[in-house]
Every structure is written in structure tokens, then in C-alpha cells.
Design a protein around this motif. Structure first.
Motif, PDB file in Angstrom:
ATOM      1  N   GLY A 194       2.930   6.452   5.683  1.00  0.00           N
ATOM      2  CA  GLY A 194       3.685   5.318   6.183  1.00  0.00           C
ATOM      3  C   GLY A 194       2.801   4.106   6.384  1.00  0.00           C
ATOM      4  O   GLY A 194       1.575   4.209   6.464  1.00  0.00           O
ATOM      5  N   LYS A 195       3.435   2.980   6.457  1.00  0.00           N
ATOM      6  CA  LYS A 195       2.775   1.699   6.731  1.00  0.00           C
ATOM      7  C   LYS A 195       2.251   1.725   8.159  1.00  0.00           C
ATOM      8  O   LYS A 195       2.974   2.045   9.092  1.00  0.00           O
ATOM      9  CB  LYS A 195       3.823   0.599   6.564  1.00  0.00           C
ATOM     10  CG  LYS A 195       3.384  -0.787   6.885  1.00  0.00           C
ATOM     11  CD  LYS A 195       4.604  -1.697   6.718  1.00  0.00           C
ATOM     12  CE  LYS A 195       4.471  -3.049   7.312  1.00  0.00           C
ATOM     13  NZ  LYS A 195       3.488  -3.275   8.291  1.00  0.00           N
ATOM     14  N   SER A 243       0.833  -1.212   0.000  1.00  0.00           N
ATOM     15  CA  SER A 243       0.000   0.000   0.000  1.00  0.00           C
ATOM     16  C   SER A 243       0.864   1.257   0.000  1.00  0.00           C
ATOM     17  O   SER A 243       0.503   2.269  -0.611  1.00  0.00           O
ATOM     18  CB  SER A 243      -0.964   0.003   1.189  1.00  0.00           C
ATOM     19  OG  SER A 243      -0.277   0.184   2.420  1.00  0.00           O
ATOM     20  N   VAL A 244       2.005   1.193   0.658  1.00  0.00           N
ATOM     21  CA  VAL A 244       2.934   2.329   0.688  1.00  0.00           C
ATOM     22  C   VAL A 244       3.529   2.534  -0.700  1.00  0.00           C
ATOM     23  O   VAL A 244       3.564   3.666  -1.213  1.00  0.00           O
ATOM     24  CB  VAL A 244       4.047   2.110   1.736  1.00  0.00           C
ATOM     25  CG1 VAL A 244       5.037   3.265   1.721  1.00  0.00           C
ATOM     26  CG2 VAL A 244       3.455   1.930   3.125  1.00  0.00           C
ATOM     27  N   ASP A 245       3.972   1.447  -1.311  1.00  0.00           N
ATOM     28  CA  ASP A 245       4.525   1.539  -2.661  1.00  0.00           C
ATOM     29  C   ASP A 245       3.491   2.114  -3.635  1.00  0.00           C
ATOM     30  O   ASP A 245       3.815   2.984  -4.448  1.00  0.00           O
ATOM     31  CB  ASP A 245       4.994   0.165  -3.153  1.00  0.00           C
ATOM     32  CG  ASP A 245       6.250  -0.325  -2.444  1.00  0.00           C
ATOM     33  OD1 ASP A 245       7.076   0.508  -2.015  1.00  0.00           O
ATOM     34  OD2 ASP A 245       6.407  -1.555  -2.335  1.00  0.00           O
ATOM     35  N   ALA A 246       2.271   1.643  -3.551  1.00  0.00           N
ATOM     36  CA  ALA A 246       1.222   2.111  -4.468  1.00  0.00           C
ATOM     37  C   ALA A 246       0.944   3.596  -4.271  1.00  0.00           C
ATOM     38  O   ALA A 246       0.839   4.351  -5.249  1.00  0.00           O
ATOM     39  CB  ALA A 246      -0.055   1.292  -4.262  1.00  0.00           C
ATOM     40  N   LEU A 247       0.829   4.034  -3.017  1.00  0.00           N
ATOM     41  CA  LEU A 247       0.516   5.440  -2.757  1.00  0.00           C
ATOM     42  C   LEU A 247       1.655   6.353  -3.184  1.00  0.00           C
ATOM     43  O   LEU A 247       1.433   7.356  -3.872  1.00  0.00           O
ATOM     44  CB  LEU A 247       0.195   5.661  -1.279  1.00  0.00           C
ATOM     45  CG  LEU A 247      -0.150   7.111  -0.924  1.00  0.00           C
ATOM     46  CD1 LEU A 247      -1.393   7.592  -1.678  1.00  0.00           C
ATOM     47  CD2 LEU A 247      -0.335   7.258   0.571  1.00  0.00           C
ATOM     48  N   PHE A 248       2.880   6.022  -2.797  1.00  0.00           N
ATOM     49  CA  PHE A 248       3.994   6.886  -3.173  1.00  0.00           C
ATOM     50  C   PHE A 248       4.222   6.897  -4.683  1.00  0.00           C
ATOM     51  O   PHE A 248       4.558   7.933  -5.255  1.00  0.00           O
ATOM     52  CB  PHE A 248       5.269   6.493  -2.433  1.00  0.00           C
ATOM     53  CG  PHE A 248       5.327   6.977  -1.010  1.00  0.00           C
ATOM     54  CD1 PHE A 248       4.871   8.230  -0.640  1.00  0.00           C
ATOM     55  CD2 PHE A 248       5.881   6.185  -0.014  1.00  0.00           C
ATOM     56  CE1 PHE A 248       4.940   8.686   0.665  1.00  0.00           C
ATOM     57  CE2 PHE A 248       5.969   6.626   1.297  1.00  0.00           C
ATOM     58  CZ  PHE A 248       5.488   7.885   1.640  1.00  0.00           C
ATOM     59  N   LYS A 276      13.624   3.254   0.946  1.00  0.00           N
ATOM     60  CA  LYS A 276      13.166   3.349  -0.434  1.00  0.00           C
ATOM     61  C   LYS A 276      12.493   4.684  -0.741  1.00  0.00           C
ATOM     62  O   LYS A 276      12.698   5.254  -1.813  1.00  0.00           O
ATOM     63  CB  LYS A 276      12.182   2.202  -0.721  1.00  0.00           C
ATOM     64  CG  LYS A 276      11.632   2.190  -2.127  1.00  0.00           C
ATOM     65  CD  LYS A 276      10.751   0.972  -2.335  1.00  0.00           C
ATOM     66  CE  LYS A 276      10.230   0.911  -3.763  1.00  0.00           C
ATOM     67  NZ  LYS A 276       9.400  -0.315  -3.969  1.00  0.00           N
ATOM     68  N   TRP A 277      11.680   5.205   0.192  1.00  0.00           N
ATOM     69  CA  TRP A 277      10.800   6.311  -0.141  1.00  0.00           C
ATOM     70  C   TRP A 277      11.109   7.647   0.527  1.00  0.00           C
ATOM     71  O   TRP A 277      10.772   8.692  -0.029  1.00  0.00           O
ATOM     72  CB  TRP A 277       9.348   5.935   0.154  1.00  0.00           C
ATOM     73  CG  TRP A 277       8.799   4.936  -0.799  1.00  0.00           C
ATOM     74  CD1 TRP A 277       8.493   3.626  -0.538  1.00  0.00           C
ATOM     75  CD2 TRP A 277       8.510   5.136  -2.185  1.00  0.00           C
ATOM     76  NE1 TRP A 277       8.022   3.012  -1.666  1.00  0.00           N
ATOM     77  CE2 TRP A 277       8.022   3.925  -2.697  1.00  0.00           C
ATOM     78  CE3 TRP A 277       8.616   6.229  -3.046  1.00  0.00           C
ATOM     79  CZ2 TRP A 277       7.631   3.772  -4.021  1.00  0.00           C
ATOM     80  CZ3 TRP A 277       8.228   6.078  -4.369  1.00  0.00           C
ATOM     81  CH2 TRP A 277       7.745   4.867  -4.840  1.00  0.00           C
ATOM     82  N   HIS A 278      11.668   7.652   1.710  1.00  0.00           N
ATOM     83  CA  HIS A 278      11.821   8.930   2.416  1.00  0.00           C
ATOM     84  C   HIS A 278      12.753   9.853   1.640  1.00  0.00           C
ATOM     85  O   HIS A 278      13.893   9.499   1.354  1.00  0.00           O
ATOM     86  CB  HIS A 278      12.334   8.719   3.845  1.00  0.00           C
ATOM     87  CG  HIS A 278      12.278   9.967   4.665  1.00  0.00           C
ATOM     88  ND1 HIS A 278      11.097  10.585   4.988  1.00  0.00           N
ATOM     89  CD2 HIS A 278      13.261  10.729   5.195  1.00  0.00           C
ATOM     90  CE1 HIS A 278      11.347  11.664   5.700  1.00  0.00           C
ATOM     91  NE2 HIS A 278      12.661  11.782   5.829  1.00  0.00           N
ATOM     92  N   THR A 279      12.292  10.996   1.301  1.00  0.00           N
ATOM     93  CA  THR A 279      12.962  12.021   0.482  1.00  0.00           C
ATOM     94  C   THR A 279      13.221  11.555  -0.946  1.00  0.00           C
ATOM     95  O   THR A 279      14.064  12.120  -1.633  1.00  0.00           O
ATOM     96  CB  THR A 279      14.260  12.561   1.127  1.00  0.00           C
ATOM     97  OG1 THR A 279      15.255  11.535   1.161  1.00  0.00           O
ATOM     98  CG2 THR A 279      14.016  13.104   2.519  1.00  0.00           C
TER      99      THR A 279
END
Length: 111
Positions: A44-45, A26-31, A75-78
Motif C-alpha cells: 500500500g501507499k 509506486s503502488v501502480d508500479a509494484l502491483f 483499482k488493486w485490492h483483489t
């Protein structure tokens, strides 16, 4: 996630702080959806492991949640305009051990 981001933009919202689910996907999809739309997304998860208050199908082992969250932060922060938020769902949904691991994640990735 695409529909969610489209609806935010349709209503003039270009920045959001939101909860994902307990699923790392869900985090990957949203970001991913937010990046495709050049949105600033803070998310965040969700962390939930307390068997007294969380249904079994939504609970995760707190160590697994910690490891998955740590990987998602890397993977995602910044990454673009994405910011990762360590996200206990609410106090009673997490055991003291999980809340301690959430604090550890914050300390490890403080900016």
C-alpha cells in the motif's frame, strides 16, 4: 519495482508484504510488476503527514492520502493476486487525523 520483484523471485520469494512510497505511482508500479510475474503482493501507499517527524518532500495532506488510497484500493485490492494494505509508515509519521482516516479506510473496505 521490476528489479525488486525479480530479486524476490531470484531468492525464492513468491509472496511479499511490503511498503510502497508516498507516491501513488509506486503502488501502480509494484502491483503491475507483481502481476506480470504472477506474485502474491500485499502492499500500500505509505501514509505520512506529521510535519514534526516527516521531511516536507515526503509529507502529504492526509485528505489527499485518503482519497488516493481509496482509489488505489478500488483499482488493486483483489485484482489478480494483489491485496492492498492500508499503510501508515509508523505511528509518529502520521497525525491523529491521518490515523483516523486510515481506520476509516479499513472500515470502509473490511472483508
Amino acid at each position: 519495482a521490476k528489479i525488486f520483484c525479480n530479486e524476490l523471485l531470484k531468492n525464492g520469494t513468491t509472496t511479499a508484504l511490503t511498503f510502497c512510497t508516498v507516491h501513488k505511482e509506486s503502488v501502480d508500479a509494484l502491483f503491475t510488476a507483481a502481476q506480470e510475474r504472477n506474485m502474491l503482493m500485499i502492499a500500500g501507499k505509505v501514509l505520512m503527514d506529521n510535519e514534526k517527524f516527516v521531511p516536507e518532500f515526503l509529507r502529504e495532506d492526509c485528505q489527499q492520502s485518503y482519497e488516493e488510497s481509496k482509489a488505489l484500493i478500488a483499482k488493486w485490492h483483489t485484482n489478480g493476486r494483489c491485496l492492498y494494505a492500508v499503510t501508515p509508515r509508523f505511528a509518529v509519521s502520521s497525525t491523529p487525523e491521518e490515523l483516523a482516516l486510515a481506520g476509516k479506510l479499513c472500515a470502509e473496505h473490511a472483508q
